[in-house]
Enzyme design. Structure first.
Site: not given
Length: 208
Positions: A42, A93, A97, A185
């Protein structure tokens, strides 16, 4: 506290509620087989760390999924194509964010659609902070996007040192089971030493 390997090593096994958050589609190949784990990343792409992650995945023949933040993809427009060309999945995503309002469909739709314009082939999305709000759910359905979650979260965003990264990897190796979806990540340097421990360990267990 952050930076303490005893904390970093803690792996949180995700809830099976809702089951929608465990859905994930990967390309055909070993990484998509039921007996393997699925690595997901991510918050990228990062101009330095994402290419290095791709190199490590290629060395182990592992296909992963990258859930990209739109504003970062816009700053490194060549990287989504590079990720796809290497055989990985690219997912949405959101653009920035944010912590999305619980019931506001319009804000969620704007975030998803702005990112989707940069990643038009994305079929899955991952909610920021794992919060699948009613507004985000409605917005995703309008865009034809399917939610994708995870089953193992090592909280690798807490890693600050090589010792932290190694502890994260050891925690994952102790916890991983066939079919797990691991959340990582690719926007921080500690993902690289983490993978240097994790990938060989998963290979030795027959999980990649």
């Amino acid at each position: 506290m952050p930076g303490d390997p005893a904390v970093i090593a803690g792996v949180v096994r995700g809830s099976t509620r809702p089951n929608l958050l465990k859905r994930l589609v990967l390309p055909p190949g070993p990484a998509a087989e039921p007996g393997r784990v699925r690595l997901t990343f991510d918050d990228g792409p990062h101009p330095a760390y994402t290419p290095a992650v791709l190199e490590r995945l290629a060395a182990h023949g592992h296909a992963a999924a990258f859930f990209l933040v739109g504003r970062r993809a816009a700053s490194a427009p060549e990287l989504p194509a590079t990720i796809r060309a290497a055989g990985h999945v690219v997912g949405n995503h959101t653009f920035s964010h944010p912590r999305l309002p619980w019931r506001d469909t319009a804000v969620s739709h704007a975030e998803l659609s702005r990112c989707q314009r940069l990643l038009p082939d994305a079929t899955h999305f991952r909610p920021p902070f794992g919060r699948l709000t009613p507004g985000l759910w409605r917005a995703a359905r309008r865009l034809g996007l399917t939610p994708a979650g995870w089953s193992l979260d090592p909280h690798d965003w807490r890693c600050r040192t090589l010792a932290d990264a190694a502890a994260c990897a050891r925690g994952l190796l102790a916890s991983a089971r066939p079919g797990d979806v691991i959340l990582l990540h690719d926007d921080r340097p500690t993902v690289l030493p983490l993978l240097d421990v994790l990938l060989p360990g998963l290979r030795d267990r027959g999980l990649v």
